[in-house]
Design an enzyme around this catalytic site. Structure first.
Site, short mmCIF file in Angstrom:
data_model
loop_
_atom_site.label_atom_id
_atom_site.label_comp_id
_atom_site.label_asym_id
_atom_site.label_seq_id
_atom_site.Cartn_x
_atom_site.Cartn_y
_atom_site.Cartn_z
N ASP A 113 -14.38 9.97 1.67
CA ASP A 113 -13.61 11.09 2.28
C ASP A 113 -13.18 12.31 1.42
OD1 ASP A 113 -12.12 11.75 4.69
OD2 ASP A 113 -10.47 10.45 4.15
N ASN A 158 -16.07 8.83 14.36
CA ASN A 158 -16.39 10.02 14.08
C ASN A 158 -17.52 10.58 15.03
OD1 ASN A 158 -16.83 9.29 10.50
ND2 ASN A 158 -15.09 10.25 11.62
C1 IPE Z 1 -13.42 7.63 7.30
O1 IPE Z 1 -12.93 8.88 7.08
C2 IPE Z 1 -14.87 7.62 7.68
C3 IPE Z 1 -15.77 8.05 6.79
C4 IPE Z 1 -15.47 8.49 5.59
C5 IPE Z 1 -17.03 8.28 7.02
P1 IPE Z 1 -12.09 9.79 8.39
O2 IPE Z 1 -11.78 10.98 7.74
O3 IPE Z 1 -12.95 9.63 9.65
O4 IPE Z 1 -10.90 8.80 8.69
P2 IPE Z 1 -9.41 9.12 9.07
O5 IPE Z 1 -9.66 10.08 10.47
O6 IPE Z 1 -9.00 10.30 8.15
O7 IPE Z 1 -8.74 8.01 9.04
C1 IPE Z 2 -15.80 12.29 5.10
O1 IPE Z 2 -15.02 13.63 5.02
C2 IPE Z 2 -17.19 12.28 5.91
C3 IPE Z 2 -16.97 11.95 7.14
C4 IPE Z 2 -16.09 11.53 7.71
C5 IPE Z 2 -18.43 11.95 7.78
P1 IPE Z 2 -14.38 14.15 6.18
O2 IPE Z 2 -15.19 15.08 7.21
O3 IPE Z 2 -13.54 13.25 6.87
O4 IPE Z 2 -13.40 15.40 5.30
P2 IPE Z 2 -11.85 15.54 5.69
O5 IPE Z 2 -11.06 14.11 5.41
O6 IPE Z 2 -11.86 16.19 6.79
O7 IPE Z 2 -11.41 16.28 4.42
MG MG Z 3 -11.62 12.57 6.68
#
Ligand code: IPE
Ligand code: IPE
Ligand code: MG
Length: 234
Positions: A14, A62
């Protein structure tokens, strides 16, 4: 305390978006950097004696992100499966996927099937990519398949035990994660491996995923080794 190396590490990768934002870059550039650093992390995990790594790359939730971001991620996965995973395959790494593939572009689905088939005999290191994965979906699918088996009489209700449920999950046959790492400082599981994490140790890394590296992995393993695992017993 244990000197043991976690045999299965699950990682919630993340913070790509925040990493990019802090640098005035696009979210896509953050995801790209996130994919790029994986190679070193995987190589180091292998070197440290880890056997299985499950990577949360795209959750069922996502799909609800803006179309441009989802499209950019699909392009990135396509590229990753073509180049990086090809390299893993050459190194005889087993690669498999968990999650619902239905909504993925056809060529990606085909590539996932192909890679799983081509690498299924490899056993020195196993990389599991969670794509379109949500633990609630996975558990719901398991419940449905069990209900179907009971309905047609191939399974008796009294045969439904924890081993039976586990055998119907997409992670069937894979030992539960010993260690869960989540980067970016968030301390939640976001619908990842709800069943399998029952007794995993959790480690929250303060860095954004694109800044994760060998030293950060070592820190997580060291923290794990300082934990007392009990599984409810004394
Ligand atoms: C979890 O991260 C999913 C992945 C890293 C693929 P998200 O960014 O989607 O989770 P939330 O929304 O912060 O809980
Ligand atoms: C994790 O990074 C990757 C995916 C969930 C695909 P994020 O896209 O959630 O990045 P933040 O949490 O917005 O920084
Ligand atoms: Mg995230």
């Amino acid at each position: 305390m244990t000197e043991a190396i976690p045999q299965h590490i699950a990682i919630i990768m993340d913070g790509n978006g925040r990493w990019a934002k802090a640098r005035g870059l696009s979210r896509t550039q953050g995801h790209r950097q996130g994919a790029k650093i994986l190679e070193n992390v995987l190589r180091h995990a292998q070197k440290r004696g880890v056997r299985v790594i499950t990577l949360f790359a795209f959750s069922s939730e996502n799909w609800g992100r803006p179309k441009e971001e989802v499209d950019a991620l699909m392009d990135l996965f396509r590229n990753y499966l073509k180049n990086d995973v090809e390299k893993l395959k050459e190194e005889k790494v087993r690669v498999s996927f968990i999650g619902n593939r239905n909504r993925f572009p056809t060529d990606l689905k085909q590539r996932m099937d192909e890679l799983e088939a081509q690498t299924k005999e490899f056993d020195r290191f196993h990389v599991i990519l969670a794509l379109g994965y949500g633990a609630r979906d996975d558990l719901t699918g398991a419940v449905r398949r069990i209900a179907e088996a009971v309905a047609i009489g191939t399974l008796k209700p009294e045969q439904v035990d924890t081993a039976c449920v586990a055998a119907h999950l997409s992670t069937a046959g894979i030992p539960d994660p010993d260690l869960l790492i989540r980067t970016s400082g968030e301390q939640r599981v976001s619908n990842f491996l709800l069943w399998e994490l029952a007794y995993s140790e959790f480690y929250w890394a303060d860095v954004m995923w694109p800044d994760f590296n060998e030293a950060e992995l070592d820190k997580a393993i060291e923290a794990y080794q300082g934990r007392q695992r009990r599984f409810g017993k004394l």
